[in-house]
Motif scaffolding. Structure first.
Motif, PDB file in Angstrom:
ATOM      1  N   PRO A  63     -17.023   6.744  -7.147  1.00 15.95           N
ATOM      2  CA  PRO A  63     -17.610   7.865  -7.272  1.00 15.95           C
ATOM      3  C   PRO A  63     -16.824   9.051  -6.456  1.00 15.95           C
ATOM      4  O   PRO A  63     -15.696   8.845  -6.406  1.00 15.95           O
ATOM      5  CB  PRO A  63     -18.723   7.489  -6.345  1.00 15.95           C
ATOM      6  N   GLU A  64     -17.483  10.430  -6.914  1.00 19.03           N
ATOM      7  CA  GLU A  64     -16.591  11.546  -6.427  1.00 19.03           C
ATOM      8  C   GLU A  64     -16.585  11.202  -4.802  1.00 19.03           C
ATOM      9  O   GLU A  64     -17.226  10.941  -4.158  1.00 19.03           O
ATOM     10  CB  GLU A  64     -17.527  12.606  -6.502  1.00 19.03           C
ATOM     11  N   PHE A  91     -13.666  14.080   0.389  1.00 26.09           N
ATOM     12  CA  PHE A  91     -12.693  14.899   1.150  1.00 26.09           C
ATOM     13  C   PHE A  91     -11.527  14.775   0.172  1.00 26.09           C
ATOM     14  O   PHE A  91     -10.827  13.456  -0.043  1.00 26.09           O
ATOM     15  CB  PHE A  91     -12.335  14.399   2.611  1.00 26.09           C
ATOM     16  N   ASP A  92     -10.764  15.986   0.068  1.00 21.86           N
ATOM     17  CA  ASP A  92      -9.542  16.058  -0.850  1.00 21.86           C
ATOM     18  C   ASP A  92      -8.330  15.085  -0.258  1.00 21.86           C
ATOM     19  O   ASP A  92      -7.694  14.303  -0.835  1.00 21.86           O
ATOM     20  CB  ASP A  92      -8.961  17.082  -0.921  1.00 21.86           C
ATOM     21  N   THR A  93      -8.349  15.039   1.263  1.00 20.76           N
ATOM     22  CA  THR A  93      -7.277  14.147   2.145  1.00 20.76           C
ATOM     23  C   THR A  93      -7.381  12.844   1.668  1.00 20.76           C
ATOM     24  O   THR A  93      -6.500  12.098   1.095  1.00 20.76           O
ATOM     25  CB  THR A  93      -7.417  14.433   3.402  1.00 20.76           C
ATOM     26  N   HIS A  94      -8.725  12.371   1.541  1.00 23.22           N
ATOM     27  CA  HIS A  94      -8.939  10.772   1.083  1.00 23.22           C
ATOM     28  C   HIS A  94      -8.572  10.678  -0.328  1.00 23.22           C
ATOM     29  O   HIS A  94      -8.213   9.558  -0.450  1.00 23.22           O
ATOM     30  CB  HIS A  94     -10.650  10.394   1.478  1.00 23.22           C
ATOM     31  N   LYS A  95      -8.996  11.382  -1.007  1.00 22.95           N
ATOM     32  CA  LYS A  95      -8.756  11.252  -2.410  1.00 22.95           C
ATOM     33  C   LYS A  95      -6.989  11.170  -2.587  1.00 22.95           C
ATOM     34  O   LYS A  95      -6.479  10.345  -3.195  1.00 22.95           O
ATOM     35  CB  LYS A  95      -8.817  12.724  -3.390  1.00 22.95           C
ATOM     36  N   SER A  96      -6.156  12.066  -1.745  1.00 18.36           N
ATOM     37  CA  SER A  96      -4.722  12.041  -1.864  1.00 18.36           C
ATOM     38  C   SER A  96      -4.411  10.800  -1.399  1.00 18.36           C
ATOM     39  O   SER A  96      -3.411  10.091  -1.907  1.00 18.36           O
ATOM     40  CB  SER A  96      -4.203  13.106  -0.818  1.00 18.36           C
ATOM     41  N   PHE A  97      -4.650  10.072  -0.135  1.00 24.51           N
ATOM     42  CA  PHE A  97      -4.493   8.759   0.186  1.00 24.51           C
ATOM     43  C   PHE A  97      -4.564   7.621  -0.834  1.00 24.51           C
ATOM     44  O   PHE A  97      -3.808   6.884  -0.590  1.00 24.51           O
ATOM     45  CB  PHE A  97      -5.047   8.475   1.775  1.00 24.51           C
ATOM     46  N   ILE A  98      -5.905   7.607  -1.667  1.00 18.85           N
ATOM     47  CA  ILE A  98      -5.965   6.722  -2.550  1.00 18.85           C
ATOM     48  C   ILE A  98      -5.061   7.179  -3.709  1.00 18.85           C
ATOM     49  O   ILE A  98      -4.599   6.001  -4.211  1.00 18.85           O
ATOM     50  CB  ILE A  98      -7.500   6.993  -3.264  1.00 18.85           C
ATOM     51  N   ARG A  99      -4.639   8.243  -3.979  1.00 25.95           N
ATOM     52  CA  ARG A  99      -3.802   8.433  -4.956  1.00 25.95           C
ATOM     53  C   ARG A  99      -2.411   7.887  -4.562  1.00 25.95           C
ATOM     54  O   ARG A  99      -1.654   7.281  -5.432  1.00 25.95           O
ATOM     55  CB  ARG A  99      -3.635   9.996  -5.296  1.00 25.95           C
TER      56      ARG A  99
END
Ligand SMILES: [Zn+2]
Length: 166
Positions: free
Chosen positions: A147-148, A151-159
């Motif tokens: 899902p969306e 937080f951008d930082t969390h997206k970055s850690f997943i990336r």
């Protein structure tokens, strides 16, 4: 952004004063500035044996109802690793072991101004999954069905996880 009005130590009213290179809240009674710093927090990328990422659905503001990584704010006397594993257990019921450090980044927050987030990877965990604390739901998602993320930082850690270890 909420502003501090009174000195924590003497209760006097703060003024704004240019001090050490920027405008700061200043207590003229204590003759000291009130230094304000980013708030440290952690986020955890937990991966299961299928390579899926553990997400929690937020039951509190900000971003209530959206999904994010488990994590939260450091308490006094804690290490970042202890904070990460405590938050993991509080929000998901899982006891984990830190695999590695993923990175550190900051984000702007309407409530805390600047939050400094340290990310960790967890692959070994035990216990039964149950949503708790600030989470209303918890589950593993593959990288295509996610899902969306709140937080951008969390997206970055997943990336970072998928680019380095995925
Ligand atoms: Zn004071």
């Amino acid at each position: 952004m909420r502003k501090k009005i009174y000195c924590n130590f003497c209760g006097g009213k703060l003024v704004e004063k240019f001090f050490e290179g920027r405008d700061r809240p200043y207590c003229e009674t204590c003759d000291e500035p009130v230094y304000e710093n980013p708030v440290p927090a952690t986020a955890i990328v937990v991966i299961n044996t299928e390579g899926e990422v553990l997400l929690v659905k937020r039951s509190v503001e900000p971003k209530k109802g959206m999904w994010c990584l488990p994590g939260g704010f450091m308490e006094l006397g804690e290490t970042p690793e202890q904070c990460a594993l405590r938050e993991l257990e509080e929000e998901t019921g899982l006891a984990g072991k830190i695999e590695t450090f993923l990175g550190v980044m900051s984000n702007n927050s309407p409530r805390y101004n600047t939050v400094l987030i340290t990310g960790y990877l967890v692959k070994n965990y035990s216990g039964s999954m149950i949503a708790g604390d600030d989470a209303s739901s918890v589950g593993f998602f593959d990288s295509d069905g996610m899902p969306e993320i709140a937080f951008d930082t969390h997206k970055s850690f997943i990336r970072i996880y998928f680019s380095m270890y995925g």
